[in-house]
Design an enzyme around this catalytic site. Structure first.
Site, PDB file in Angstrom:
ATOM      1  N   GLU A  91       0.922  -1.156  -0.005  1.00 37.09           N
ATOM      2  CA  GLU A  91      -0.146  -0.133  -0.105  1.00 37.09           C
ATOM      3  C   GLU A  91       1.140   1.239   0.043  1.00 37.09           C
ATOM      4  O   GLU A  91       1.845   1.353   0.578  1.00 37.09           O
ATOM      5  CB  GLU A  91      -0.975   0.052   1.332  1.00 37.09           C
ATOM      6  CG  GLU A  91      -1.830  -1.169   1.254  1.00 37.09           C
ATOM      7  CD  GLU A  91      -2.986  -1.147   0.163  1.00 37.09           C
ATOM      8  OE1 GLU A  91      -3.080  -0.201  -0.497  1.00 37.09           O
ATOM      9  OE2 GLU A  91      -3.689  -2.439   0.270  1.00 37.09           O
ATOM     10  N   CYS A 154      -8.247  -1.990   8.161  1.00 39.92           N
ATOM     11  CA  CYS A 154      -6.898  -1.959   7.628  1.00 39.92           C
ATOM     12  C   CYS A 154      -6.449  -0.508   7.468  1.00 39.92           C
ATOM     13  O   CYS A 154      -5.423  -0.138   7.889  1.00 39.92           O
ATOM     14  CB  CYS A 154      -6.616  -2.868   6.311  1.00 39.92           C
ATOM     15  SG  CYS A 154      -6.911  -4.594   6.664  1.00 39.92           S
ATOM     16  N   HIS A 180      -1.416  -5.698   1.903  1.00 43.59           N
ATOM     17  CA  HIS A 180      -2.648  -6.392   1.828  1.00 43.59           C
ATOM     18  C   HIS A 180      -2.135  -7.905   1.110  1.00 43.59           C
ATOM     19  O   HIS A 180      -1.391  -7.864   0.353  1.00 43.59           O
ATOM     20  CB  HIS A 180      -3.575  -5.897   1.217  1.00 43.59           C
ATOM     21  CG  HIS A 180      -4.732  -5.092   2.003  1.00 43.59           C
ATOM     22  ND1 HIS A 180      -4.715  -3.874   1.813  1.00 43.59           N
ATOM     23  CD2 HIS A 180      -5.548  -5.507   2.878  1.00 43.59           C
ATOM     24  CE1 HIS A 180      -5.756  -3.501   2.788  1.00 43.59           C
ATOM     25  NE2 HIS A 180      -6.089  -4.437   3.458  1.00 43.59           N
TER      26      HIS A 180
HETATM   27  N1  PCA Z   1      -8.589  -7.074   6.329  1.00 48.25           N
HETATM   28  C1  PCA Z   1      -9.603  -5.742   6.483  1.00 48.25           C
HETATM   29  C2  PCA Z   1      -9.473  -5.822   8.004  1.00 48.25           C
HETATM   30  C3  PCA Z   1      -8.865  -6.801   8.595  1.00 48.25           C
HETATM   31  C4  PCA Z   1      -8.181  -7.291   7.543  1.00 48.25           C
HETATM   32  O1  PCA Z   1      -7.677  -8.380   7.412  1.00 48.25           O
HETATM   33  C5  PCA Z   1      -9.440  -4.711   5.558  1.00 48.25           C
HETATM   34  O2  PCA Z   1      -8.859  -4.920   4.405  1.00 48.25           O
HETATM   35  O3  PCA Z   1      -9.661  -3.360   5.946  1.00 48.25           O
END
Ligand code: PCA
Length: 223
Positions: A91, A154, A180
């Protein structure tokens, strides 16, 4: 909630990795599975500490802050699951918005609220994101730079982390960012094996420790 509450204060430089607990009715979260697999490892003579964060607005940041205060890590990479993405998504930017598409694990669903009232609109990752992508691709691991971490927990944690690192004097030299990861097998498609996701995190930590500056020092990548 953390799984490693008995970790002693650091005697050597620490890399803090965080993953989330399952959310949205799932029974697993590959972000935590992968982070857990690296907990206790040494990477470039740093101690890796893996912590689980609850998928809960507010509480996730309180837990993170506690660990930042205790460990004063050199590097922080927070990791979350992004179902539907096929690559490790590094990100670039965290935004000061909570706008939840579903309820968190405590039943909350904030809409159009700031993560931190009065804080800047956004922060860039201070990780060498292009180097990280290049090093994953060089090992045949799927990787991309992502321009949005969403507006759920997140992004909330990513923004809270970057705000904390930029405002807390004791964390001035700590670099941080967010990654992610795809679903793991059994959750849906596309998926990435847990072994590959763990391997990718290891490469990312190694790269961040090795590269103080990014390939192209531009917006969000000059640290
Ligand atoms: N993914 C979610 C919140 C917790 C996770 O593992 C997100 O992308 O916001």
């Amino acid at each position: 909630m953390t799984d490693h509450a008995n970790v002693k204060p650091a005697v050597r430089p620490v890399v803090l990795l965080t993953g989330f607990d399952p959310f949205g009715g799932a029974s697993v979260n590959p972000s935590w599975q992968a982070v857990r697999s690296l907990h206790g490892r040494q990477i470039q003579d740093r101690q890796v500490v893996g912590v689980q964060l609850p998928t809960v607005f507010g509480e996730a940041l309180r837990v993170l802050d506690t660990w930042l205060d205790q460990l004063r890590p050199e590097l922080v990479i927070c990791v979350g699951q992004a179902g539907g993405r096929s690559a490790i998504s590094i990100e670039r930017v965290a935004i000061n918005v909570d706008d939840a598409p579903l309820r968190d694990n405590a039943g909350a669903q904030p809409i159009d609220q700031p993560v931190v009232p009065g804080a800047p609109a956004a922060y860039f990752s201070t990780l060498p994101i292009k180097h990280m992508r290049a090093n994953l691709l060089a090992r045949n691991l799927p990787a991309e730079v992502s321009q949005t971490a969403g507006t759920f927990v997140c992004n909330h944690v990513f923004f809270g982390l970057m705000h904390r690192l930029s405002t807390h004097p004791g964390l001035r030299h700590t670099r941080g960012g967010f990654v992610h990861v795809p679903w793991m097998p059994g959750q849906g498609e596309p998926f990435l094996s847990l072994e590959h996701t763990s391997q990718a995190l290891h490469v990312l930590v190694h790269t961040a420790l090795s590269c103080a500056r990014d390939i192209a020092a531009g917006a969000g990548s000059s640290h």
